[in-house]
Write a protein that holds these residues in place. Structure first.
Motif, short mmCIF file in Angstrom:
data_model
loop_
_atom_site.label_atom_id
_atom_site.label_comp_id
_atom_site.label_asym_id
_atom_site.label_seq_id
_atom_site.Cartn_x
_atom_site.Cartn_y
_atom_site.Cartn_z
N PRO A 42 -11.57 -4.03 6.21
CA PRO A 42 -11.69 -3.76 5.43
C PRO A 42 -12.89 -2.59 5.56
O PRO A 42 -12.24 -1.72 4.12
CB PRO A 42 -12.42 -4.96 4.60
N VAL A 47 -8.35 1.96 4.04
CA VAL A 47 -8.45 0.66 3.71
C VAL A 47 -8.40 0.89 2.44
O VAL A 47 -9.83 1.73 2.03
CB VAL A 47 -8.63 0.09 4.22
N ASP A 49 -8.10 -0.56 -1.69
CA ASP A 49 -7.51 -1.94 -2.42
C ASP A 49 -7.14 -2.96 -1.56
O ASP A 49 -5.71 -4.02 -1.68
CB ASP A 49 -7.13 -1.91 -3.49
N GLY A 50 -7.85 -3.19 0.07
CA GLY A 50 -7.49 -4.25 0.81
C GLY A 50 -6.61 -4.36 1.36
O GLY A 50 -5.55 -4.48 2.49
N ARG A 51 -5.99 -2.43 1.17
CA ARG A 51 -4.23 -1.87 1.93
C ARG A 51 -4.45 -0.84 2.66
O ARG A 51 -5.00 -0.01 2.51
CB ARG A 51 -3.47 -2.19 0.90
N ARG A 95 7.66 -2.46 5.85
CA ARG A 95 6.84 -3.01 4.70
C ARG A 95 5.90 -1.92 3.92
O ARG A 95 6.10 -0.95 4.98
CB ARG A 95 5.46 -3.76 5.44
N GLN A 96 5.12 -1.84 3.85
CA GLN A 96 5.13 -0.90 2.19
C GLN A 96 3.59 -0.87 2.24
O GLN A 96 3.28 0.12 2.80
CB GLN A 96 5.16 -1.66 0.77
N ALA A 97 2.74 -1.61 3.42
CA ALA A 97 1.57 -1.42 3.51
C ALA A 97 1.10 -2.28 5.17
O ALA A 97 1.87 -3.58 4.74
CB ALA A 97 0.91 -1.61 2.44
N PHE A 98 -0.41 -2.36 5.39
CA PHE A 98 -0.76 -2.97 6.35
C PHE A 98 -2.39 -3.84 5.57
O PHE A 98 -2.51 -3.20 4.85
CB PHE A 98 -1.91 -2.65 7.62
N VAL A 99 -1.95 -4.81 5.46
CA VAL A 99 -3.24 -6.00 4.34
C VAL A 99 -4.25 -6.06 5.63
O VAL A 99 -4.31 -6.78 6.77
CB VAL A 99 -2.47 -6.99 4.15
N VAL A 100 -5.61 -5.80 4.70
CA VAL A 100 -6.86 -6.52 5.74
C VAL A 100 -6.43 -7.34 5.90
O VAL A 100 -6.38 -8.19 5.72
CB VAL A 100 -7.86 -5.86 4.43
N ASP A 102 -4.79 -8.46 9.03
CA ASP A 102 -3.30 -8.19 9.71
C ASP A 102 -3.35 -7.72 10.87
O ASP A 102 -4.40 -6.65 11.39
CB ASP A 102 -2.68 -7.39 9.28
#
Length: 156
Positions: A42, A47, A49-51, A95-100, A102
């Motif tokens: 995070p 990063v 908004d979590g992405r 995919r569109q993004a990596f998420v916190v 992942d």
């Protein structure tokens, strides 16, 4: 055969430090391949908004390649050298993004490494065993990094 490097600190293989060191562990490496792991944090610089934007995958790939080069140096009893990312070809994302949170598994395979320090790697990032991104990266490891990185214009 790939050496298990899980017990070797990333700092021993990669010159990146602090917030710019993104790999958690290097799982294995051999003469041609490297497998590393990283968790999207995070507090990572990119990063929001979590992405994290999926294009940061190029840096994860580059750091895995740096770990491959660092392990090569380690096995020869040499210091880890500075390497440069020259370019990326065919960066395809799934995919569109990596998420916190992942957990990324980054794999790279050396396609070409010249005596002059120029190399080409085929790289992939997986999240939960699903392909998230793939690319070919061109890299350069200067034979004499101090001379190469001398920005004063003077000869080394």
């Amino acid at each position: 055969m790939a050496e298990n490097l899980a017990a070797v600190a990333v700092d021993e293989l990669v010159p990146h430090r602090g917030d710019m060191s993104w790999l958690d562990t290097v799982l294995s490496a051999d003469d041609e391949t490297v497998v590393a792991q990283a968790t999207v944090r995070p507090d990572s610089y990119f990063v929001r908004d979590g992405r994290a934007p999926v294009w940061v995958g190029v840096e994860y790939m580059a750091q895995a390649i740096a770990a491959w080069a660092g392990n090569r140096a380690r096995l020869k009893g040499q210091a880890v050298k500075v390497g440069l990312l020259l370019g990326t070809r065919r960066y395809a994302v799934h995919r569109q993004a990596f998420v916190v949170g992942d957990c990324l598994r980054i794999e790279a395979r050396c396609e070409l490494m010249g005596d002059n320090g120029l190399g080409m790697f085929a790289s992939q990032i997986f999240v939960d065993d699903a392909l998230a991104a793939e690319a070919n990266l061109s890299v350069f490891e200067p034979p004499n990094e101090s001379a190469f990185l001398n920005f004063s214009g003077e000869s080394a």
